[in-house]
Design a protein around this motif. Structure first.
Motif, PDB file in Angstrom:
ATOM      1  N   VAL A 179      39.672  57.704 -23.773  1.00 18.39           N
ATOM      2  CA  VAL A 179      38.504  56.867 -23.493  1.00 18.39           C
ATOM      3  C   VAL A 179      37.525  57.694 -22.652  1.00 18.39           C
ATOM      4  O   VAL A 179      37.852  58.085 -21.542  1.00 18.39           O
ATOM      5  CB  VAL A 179      38.910  55.578 -22.723  1.00 18.39           C
ATOM      6  CG1 VAL A 179      37.673  54.741 -22.400  1.00 18.39           C
ATOM      7  CG2 VAL A 179      39.905  54.758 -23.523  1.00 18.39           C
ATOM      8  N   SER A 183      35.196  57.502 -20.455  1.00 17.44           N
ATOM      9  CA  SER A 183      34.661  56.454 -19.591  1.00 17.44           C
ATOM     10  C   SER A 183      33.327  56.810 -18.952  1.00 17.44           C
ATOM     11  O   SER A 183      33.136  57.906 -18.448  1.00 17.44           O
ATOM     12  CB  SER A 183      35.686  56.088 -18.511  1.00 17.44           C
ATOM     13  OG  SER A 183      36.271  57.252 -17.988  1.00 17.44           O
ATOM     14  N   SER A 224      34.984  54.445 -14.270  1.00 13.46           N
ATOM     15  CA  SER A 224      36.435  54.239 -14.284  1.00 13.46           C
ATOM     16  C   SER A 224      36.920  54.078 -12.856  1.00 13.46           C
ATOM     17  O   SER A 224      36.160  54.277 -11.911  1.00 13.46           O
ATOM     18  CB  SER A 224      37.137  55.431 -14.941  1.00 13.46           C
ATOM     19  OG  SER A 224      36.845  56.597 -14.213  1.00 13.46           O
ATOM     20  N   TRP A 266      41.833  51.869 -14.789  1.00 21.40           N
ATOM     21  CA  TRP A 266      40.994  51.275 -15.841  1.00 21.40           C
ATOM     22  C   TRP A 266      39.837  52.207 -16.194  1.00 21.40           C
ATOM     23  O   TRP A 266      39.491  53.120 -15.442  1.00 21.40           O
ATOM     24  CB  TRP A 266      40.451  49.907 -15.378  1.00 21.40           C
ATOM     25  CG  TRP A 266      39.665  49.984 -14.099  1.00 21.40           C
ATOM     26  CD1 TRP A 266      40.151  49.860 -12.816  1.00 21.40           C
ATOM     27  CD2 TRP A 266      38.261  50.259 -13.959  1.00 21.40           C
ATOM     28  NE1 TRP A 266      39.135  50.039 -11.912  1.00 21.40           N
ATOM     29  CE2 TRP A 266      37.969  50.277 -12.576  1.00 21.40           C
ATOM     30  CE3 TRP A 266      37.232  50.487 -14.870  1.00 21.40           C
ATOM     31  CZ2 TRP A 266      36.694  50.526 -12.087  1.00 21.40           C
ATOM     32  CZ3 TRP A 266      35.951  50.731 -14.389  1.00 21.40           C
ATOM     33  CH2 TRP A 266      35.699  50.739 -13.006  1.00 21.40           C
ATOM     34  N   ALA A 267      39.254  51.955 -17.362  1.00 16.07           N
ATOM     35  CA  ALA A 267      38.102  52.734 -17.820  1.00 16.07           C
ATOM     36  C   ALA A 267      37.119  51.777 -18.495  1.00 16.07           C
ATOM     37  O   ALA A 267      37.522  50.779 -19.094  1.00 16.07           O
ATOM     38  CB  ALA A 267      38.562  53.798 -18.811  1.00 16.07           C
ATOM     39  N   PHE A 268      35.825  52.094 -18.378  1.00 18.79           N
ATOM     40  CA  PHE A 268      34.778  51.243 -18.957  1.00 18.79           C
ATOM     41  C   PHE A 268      33.866  52.116 -19.803  1.00 18.79           C
ATOM     42  O   PHE A 268      33.337  53.120 -19.338  1.00 18.79           O
ATOM     43  CB  PHE A 268      33.978  50.580 -17.822  1.00 18.79           C
ATOM     44  CG  PHE A 268      32.869  49.666 -18.297  1.00 18.79           C
ATOM     45  CD1 PHE A 268      33.157  48.405 -18.800  1.00 18.79           C
ATOM     46  CD2 PHE A 268      31.543  50.072 -18.209  1.00 18.79           C
ATOM     47  CE1 PHE A 268      32.130  47.564 -19.221  1.00 18.79           C
ATOM     48  CE2 PHE A 268      30.514  49.240 -18.626  1.00 18.79           C
ATOM     49  CZ  PHE A 268      30.806  47.976 -19.137  1.00 18.79           C
ATOM     50  N   VAL A 269      33.704  51.742 -21.077  1.00 19.44           N
ATOM     51  CA  VAL A 269      32.807  52.491 -21.964  1.00 19.44           C
ATOM     52  C   VAL A 269      32.206  51.541 -22.992  1.00 19.44           C
ATOM     53  O   VAL A 269      32.893  50.655 -23.501  1.00 19.44           O
ATOM     54  CB  VAL A 269      33.550  53.684 -22.636  1.00 19.44           C
ATOM     55  CG1 VAL A 269      34.648  53.231 -23.585  1.00 19.44           C
ATOM     56  CG2 VAL A 269      32.573  54.601 -23.361  1.00 19.44           C
TER      57      VAL A 269
END
Length: 314
Positions: free
Chosen positions: A182, A184, A187, A296-299
């Motif tokens: 991921v 990110s 993150s 966690w990761a955000f993309v």
């Protein structure tokens, strides 16, 4: 599928002896419908078979017996010897073929490759941070990284940790997680119980731009958001100025990028995003029934959970 390989969907929290703490946790969360990037685990049995077929077990034991734990240089020296022994042996051909076949099924160019010790993340002993992880791994470097994860069972830190926890006689093996990478944008880490105040009614989320490895390794100072767990109200926000971030390179591997002041000084997640992530993390805590330390990761507008383990400091 090869008996030494298993997709996340076919693993649960009861499979620590097969997939290690990380692998079992990712399988459990996948089965529970938590957003985990797809992947598979090279089971610990693959490493055990490699050691058996190459007959390097007695040699590794002999090197470990030479370690003087009072001497840092001694731990380093024999760690290097053992890791070289593992590096110099060939992985069984059918296992190489099987791993690359599963990689192709993921239909991506880059994966994260993570060590997962079979004695990992119990409440008595947490191997977090003792073993190695390789982000942005290509098909070309995948098999080498799997072997590096195997040999990271014998990093100086892991050797000393095993000694410290009096686990040198216990059977510890290592599985390897291969997971879609991921990339990110943001993150971080979340603790479903405040790890400092130990307040069970509060949780804390830490967030930074780029890959989470930068936060985990302490190389950047992240934003910190404290929430009330019942109402999901934000109780405290601390925005850190971030001058650089770790990002994936298209050819594989990672690189540091400098962030302009106008970007690095921004709050990393909006209030709404913080609450969305908090709900996911509280769902994980509820599923497991104990406080969790979550990566966690955000993309592209979506959160992914890349790791969850018990909080060992409580």
């Amino acid at each position: 599928m090869d008996i030494h390989l298993r997709p996340f969907e076919k693993l649960s929290k009861h499979d620590v002896h097969l997939a290690g703490g990380k692998g079992a946790s990712l399988g459990e969360m996948t089965q529970a419908g938590i957003p985990v990037p797809p992947g598979f685990v090279v089971l610990a049995s693959a490493f055990d078979r490699f050691v058996q077929e190459t007959e390097i077990g007695p040699d590794i034991e002999a090197q470990l017996k030479k370690v003087s734990y009072k001497d840092v240089n001694s731990v380093d020296r024999y760690s290097n010897v053992i890791r070289d022994i593992i590096h110099d042996e060939r992985m069984p051909k059918d296992l190489q073929v099987g791993i690359l076949k599963e990689f192709k099924k993921l239909k991506v160019r880059l994966v994260a490759v993570r060590s997962s010790a079979t004695a990992e993340d119990s409440s008595q002993a947490s191997w977090a941070g003792e073993l190695e992880t390789f982000l942005n791994t290509t098909e070309k470097t995948l098999l080498g990284k799997v072997k590096q994860c195997w040999s990271s069972l014998f990093t100086p830190r892991a050797i000393f940790y095993r000694h410290e926890k009096k686990m040198h006689k216990a059977k510890v093996s290592v599985a390897v997680v291969v997971e879609v990478m991921v990339q990110s944008e943001v993150s971080g880490i979340a603790f479903t119980v405040h790890p400092v105040t130990k307040d069970k009614n509060q949780m804390i989320i830490e967030a930074g731009f780029g890959l989470g490895e930068a936060i985990v390794s302490g190389q950047i100072t992240p934003d910190s958001y404290v929430l009330d767990k019942q109402r999901l109200d934000l109780m405290d926000i601390s925005v850190a100025e971030q001058s650089r971030g770790l990002f994936g390179k298209s050819a594989g591997g990672n690189a540091w990028k400098n962030l302009p002041k106008v970007v690095g000084g921004k709050q990393k997640l909006t209030g709404r995003q913080i609450q969305e992530l908090a709900k996911i993390c509280l769902g994980i805590e509820k599923h497991y029934g104990f406080p969790c330390d979550i990566e966690w990761a955000f993309v592209k507008g979506k959160f992914y959970i890349t790791q969850s383990r018990p909080i060992t400091t409580l």
